[in-house]
Design a protein around this motif. Structure first.
Motif, mmCIF file in Angstrom:
data_model
loop_
_atom_site.group_PDB
_atom_site.id
_atom_site.type_symbol
_atom_site.label_atom_id
_atom_site.label_comp_id
_atom_site.label_asym_id
_atom_site.label_seq_id
_atom_site.Cartn_x
_atom_site.Cartn_y
_atom_site.Cartn_z
ATOM 1 N N LEU A 12 -11.346 5.653 1.712
ATOM 2 C CA LEU A 12 -10.993 4.904 2.922
ATOM 3 C C LEU A 12 -9.697 4.131 2.711
ATOM 4 O O LEU A 12 -9.606 3.278 1.831
ATOM 5 C CB LEU A 12 -12.135 3.945 3.281
ATOM 6 C CG LEU A 12 -12.011 3.138 4.578
ATOM 7 C CD1 LEU A 12 -11.824 4.059 5.777
ATOM 8 C CD2 LEU A 12 -13.235 2.251 4.767
ATOM 9 N N TYR A 13 -8.709 4.442 3.533
ATOM 10 C CA TYR A 13 -7.344 3.913 3.434
ATOM 11 C C TYR A 13 -7.075 3.165 4.740
ATOM 12 O O TYR A 13 -7.267 3.699 5.826
ATOM 13 C CB TYR A 13 -6.413 5.105 3.263
ATOM 14 C CG TYR A 13 -4.973 4.882 2.852
ATOM 15 C CD1 TYR A 13 -4.201 3.840 3.339
ATOM 16 C CD2 TYR A 13 -4.356 5.803 2.010
ATOM 17 C CE1 TYR A 13 -2.879 3.701 2.972
ATOM 18 C CE2 TYR A 13 -3.023 5.674 1.634
ATOM 19 C CZ TYR A 13 -2.290 4.628 2.122
ATOM 20 O OH TYR A 13 -0.964 4.493 1.758
ATOM 21 N N LEU A 14 -6.627 1.938 4.632
ATOM 22 C CA LEU A 14 -6.383 1.098 5.800
ATOM 23 C C LEU A 14 -4.909 0.755 5.916
ATOM 24 O O LEU A 14 -4.282 0.355 4.939
ATOM 25 C CB LEU A 14 -7.208 -0.193 5.687
ATOM 26 C CG LEU A 14 -6.878 -1.324 6.669
ATOM 27 C CD1 LEU A 14 -7.222 -0.919 8.099
ATOM 28 C CD2 LEU A 14 -7.608 -2.605 6.273
ATOM 29 N N GLY A 35 -15.551 -4.717 1.941
ATOM 30 C CA GLY A 35 -16.333 -3.740 2.679
ATOM 31 C C GLY A 35 -16.231 -2.330 2.139
ATOM 32 O O GLY A 35 -16.966 -1.449 2.584
ATOM 33 N N GLY A 36 -15.301 -2.122 1.196
ATOM 34 C CA GLY A 36 -15.199 -0.808 0.570
ATOM 35 C C GLY A 36 -13.896 -0.081 0.784
ATOM 36 O O GLY A 36 -13.753 1.073 0.334
ATOM 37 N N VAL A 37 -12.927 -0.689 1.452
ATOM 38 C CA VAL A 37 -11.617 -0.042 1.594
ATOM 39 C C VAL A 37 -11.000 0.150 0.209
ATOM 40 O O VAL A 37 -11.031 -0.752 -0.632
ATOM 41 C CB VAL A 37 -10.686 -0.882 2.494
ATOM 42 C CG1 VAL A 37 -9.263 -0.336 2.455
ATOM 43 C CG2 VAL A 37 -11.206 -0.892 3.924
ATOM 44 N N ASP A 38 -10.442 1.326 -0.026
ATOM 45 C CA ASP A 38 -9.894 1.659 -1.342
ATOM 46 C C ASP A 38 -8.402 1.370 -1.469
ATOM 47 O O ASP A 38 -7.920 1.033 -2.548
ATOM 48 C CB ASP A 38 -10.125 3.149 -1.641
ATOM 49 C CG ASP A 38 -11.590 3.508 -1.655
ATOM 50 O OD1 ASP A 38 -12.297 3.046 -2.566
ATOM 51 O OD2 ASP A 38 -12.033 4.242 -0.755
ATOM 52 N N ILE A 39 -7.669 1.551 -0.369
ATOM 53 C CA ILE A 39 -6.216 1.339 -0.364
ATOM 54 C C ILE A 39 -5.854 0.607 0.917
ATOM 55 O O ILE A 39 -6.334 0.973 1.996
ATOM 56 C CB ILE A 39 -5.438 2.677 -0.400
ATOM 57 C CG1 ILE A 39 -5.921 3.582 -1.532
ATOM 58 C CG2 ILE A 39 -3.937 2.421 -0.534
ATOM 59 C CD1 ILE A 39 -5.326 4.994 -1.485
ATOM 60 N N ILE A 40 -5.028 -0.411 0.805
ATOM 61 C CA ILE A 40 -4.506 -1.083 1.989
ATOM 62 C C ILE A 40 -2.986 -1.011 1.983
ATOM 63 O O ILE A 40 -2.338 -1.377 1.004
ATOM 64 C CB ILE A 40 -4.957 -2.554 2.071
ATOM 65 C CG1 ILE A 40 -6.480 -2.640 2.210
ATOM 66 C CG2 ILE A 40 -4.271 -3.251 3.256
ATOM 67 C CD1 ILE A 40 -7.019 -4.054 2.318
ATOM 68 N N GLN A 41 -2.460 -0.521 3.084
ATOM 69 C CA GLN A 41 -1.007 -0.441 3.268
ATOM 70 C C GLN A 41 -0.558 -1.487 4.281
ATOM 71 O O GLN A 41 -1.143 -1.600 5.364
ATOM 72 C CB GLN A 41 -0.620 0.948 3.776
ATOM 73 C CG GLN A 41 0.873 1.113 4.039
ATOM 74 C CD GLN A 41 1.188 2.411 4.762
ATOM 75 O OE1 GLN A 41 1.763 2.413 5.857
ATOM 76 N NE2 GLN A 41 0.810 3.536 4.171
ATOM 77 N N LEU A 42 0.449 -2.260 3.916
ATOM 78 C CA LEU A 42 1.085 -3.169 4.863
ATOM 79 C C LEU A 42 2.141 -2.380 5.629
ATOM 80 O O LEU A 42 3.101 -1.892 5.047
ATOM 81 C CB LEU A 42 1.730 -4.350 4.135
ATOM 82 C CG LEU A 42 2.532 -5.316 5.009
ATOM 83 C CD1 LEU A 42 1.664 -5.934 6.092
ATOM 84 C CD2 LEU A 42 3.190 -6.398 4.163
ATOM 85 N N ILE A 198 -10.165 9.398 4.851
ATOM 86 C CA ILE A 198 -9.551 9.057 6.129
ATOM 87 C C ILE A 198 -8.674 7.815 5.997
ATOM 88 O O ILE A 198 -8.881 6.978 5.124
ATOM 89 C CB ILE A 198 -10.603 8.812 7.228
ATOM 90 C CG1 ILE A 198 -11.571 7.693 6.827
ATOM 91 C CG2 ILE A 198 -11.345 10.101 7.556
ATOM 92 C CD1 ILE A 198 -12.513 7.257 7.955
ATOM 93 N N VAL A 199 -7.693 7.735 6.891
ATOM 94 C CA VAL A 199 -6.887 6.533 7.086
ATOM 95 C C VAL A 199 -7.234 5.977 8.463
ATOM 96 O O VAL A 199 -7.289 6.726 9.440
ATOM 97 C CB VAL A 199 -5.386 6.831 7.024
ATOM 98 C CG1 VAL A 199 -4.574 5.544 7.203
ATOM 99 C CG2 VAL A 199 -5.010 7.520 5.725
ATOM 100 N N VAL A 200 -7.468 4.690 8.537
ATOM 101 C CA VAL A 200 -7.748 4.057 9.819
ATOM 102 C C VAL A 200 -6.860 2.837 10.013
ATOM 103 O O VAL A 200 -6.327 2.278 9.054
ATOM 104 C CB VAL A 200 -9.233 3.639 9.949
ATOM 105 C CG1 VAL A 200 -10.147 4.845 9.838
ATOM 106 C CG2 VAL A 200 -9.609 2.582 8.920
ATOM 107 N N VAL A 201 -6.719 2.458 11.271
ATOM 108 C CA VAL A 201 -6.010 1.224 11.611
ATOM 109 C C VAL A 201 -6.949 0.367 12.459
ATOM 110 O O VAL A 201 -7.675 -0.478 11.955
ATOM 111 C CB VAL A 201 -4.683 1.516 12.353
ATOM 112 C CG1 VAL A 201 -3.931 0.202 12.613
ATOM 113 C CG2 VAL A 201 -3.811 2.467 11.549
ATOM 114 N N ARG A 202 -6.999 0.662 13.753
ATOM 115 C CA ARG A 202 -7.731 -0.191 14.691
ATOM 116 C C ARG A 202 -9.227 -0.254 14.420
ATOM 117 O O ARG A 202 -9.877 -1.249 14.759
ATOM 118 C CB ARG A 202 -7.469 0.281 16.120
ATOM 119 C CG ARG A 202 -6.029 0.080 16.593
ATOM 120 C CD ARG A 202 -5.797 0.738 17.932
ATOM 121 N NE ARG A 202 -5.989 2.177 17.845
ATOM 122 C CZ ARG A 202 -6.386 2.939 18.864
ATOM 123 N NH1 ARG A 202 -6.655 2.396 20.026
ATOM 124 N NH2 ARG A 202 -6.517 4.245 18.705
ATOM 125 N N ALA A 203 -9.785 0.790 13.815
ATOM 126 C CA ALA A 203 -11.232 0.792 13.542
ATOM 127 C C ALA A 203 -11.646 -0.379 12.666
ATOM 128 O O ALA A 203 -12.799 -0.810 12.689
ATOM 129 C CB ALA A 203 -11.633 2.106 12.868
#
Length: 226
Positions: A12-14, A35-42, A198-203
């Motif tokens: 999960l990539y945010l 919550g379990g997100v693995d990668i966060i991109q600014l 998956i990559v998500v934004v608004r979710a």
């Protein structure tokens, strides 16, 4: 755990902006990782370079506490200055060899793809030292975060799954993520098409409970298609 191992395990990539309107960037990314997100991109086009570096310091500190990856969008110079473990580039951004000159071979570099030809090129670019580390396929559905970008649909997700499997080397495949309009209501369709990441934004960014939203998405990924 190495950066490559963290990437290999990532599901999960945010992508998030700096949340300047809410003023809760640190709390938000902390909740997302919890919550379990693995990668966060600014990803915030409104930030000046100095502001982006300040936010990335915050993101780095939170990611380090959780033992997770964090990512810079587009800018290899910003990624180099901030010490980012991950850089994500688009088709019209700095080419992969040039990005490697900034970051070296240890950094994780990913690429956006929007067509079968671009997926084929991404799989081919994974070979050897300094190759591509992952790619994204999308937008699966139209999304306001990418205005003017036509949706590619689930067929391209199916193509990516087949192309990645065909390009398998040493018992492993190039990690790839489906992106674009994915949420809890449609993630099952993406998984059924062959996506495991998956990559998500608004979710998550628009969720009242970011940690809960992340957990629910991961549960849907783990459950697979019904």
């Amino acid at each position: 755990m190495t950066q490559q191992a963290l990437l290999s395990n990532a599901r999960l990539y945010l992508c998030t902006d700096s949340r300047a309107d809410k003023g809760d960037f640190e709390d938000f990314v902390d909740a997302a990782y919890a919550g379990g997100v693995d990668i966060i991109q600014l990803r915030d086009k409104n930030l000046e370079a100095a502001e982006e570096l300040e936010r990335l310091e915050v993101l780095q500190a939170v990611a380090r506490r959780h033992g997770r990856l964090w990512s810079v969008n587009d800018r290899a110079d910003i990624a180099s200055l901030s010490g980012a473990p991950v850089l994500h580039i688009g088709q019209k951004d700095l080419p992969l060899p040039s990005a490697r000159k900034f970051l070296g071979n240890d950094a994780v570099i990913g690429l956006s793809t929007h067509s079968t030809a671009q997926i084929d090129a991404a799989v081919s670019a994974a070979a050897g030292p300094g190759g591509l580390d992952y790619f994204c396929v999308g937008p699966v559905w139209a999304t306001p975060t990418k205005p003017g970008r036509a949706a590619v649909g689930l067929d391209l997700v199916r193509y990516a799954a087949a192309a990645s499997a065909a390009g398998e080397t040493d018992g492993s495949t190039l990690p790839w993520f489906a992106i674009g309009g994915i949420d809890l209501g449609n993630v099952e369709q993406v998984v059924a098409a062959g996506a495991q990441r998956i990559v998500v934004v608004r979710a998550i960014t628009e969720a009242a409970d970011p940690a809960g939203a992340a957990k629910s998405l991961l549960e849907a990924l783990d459950a697979g298609p019904s």
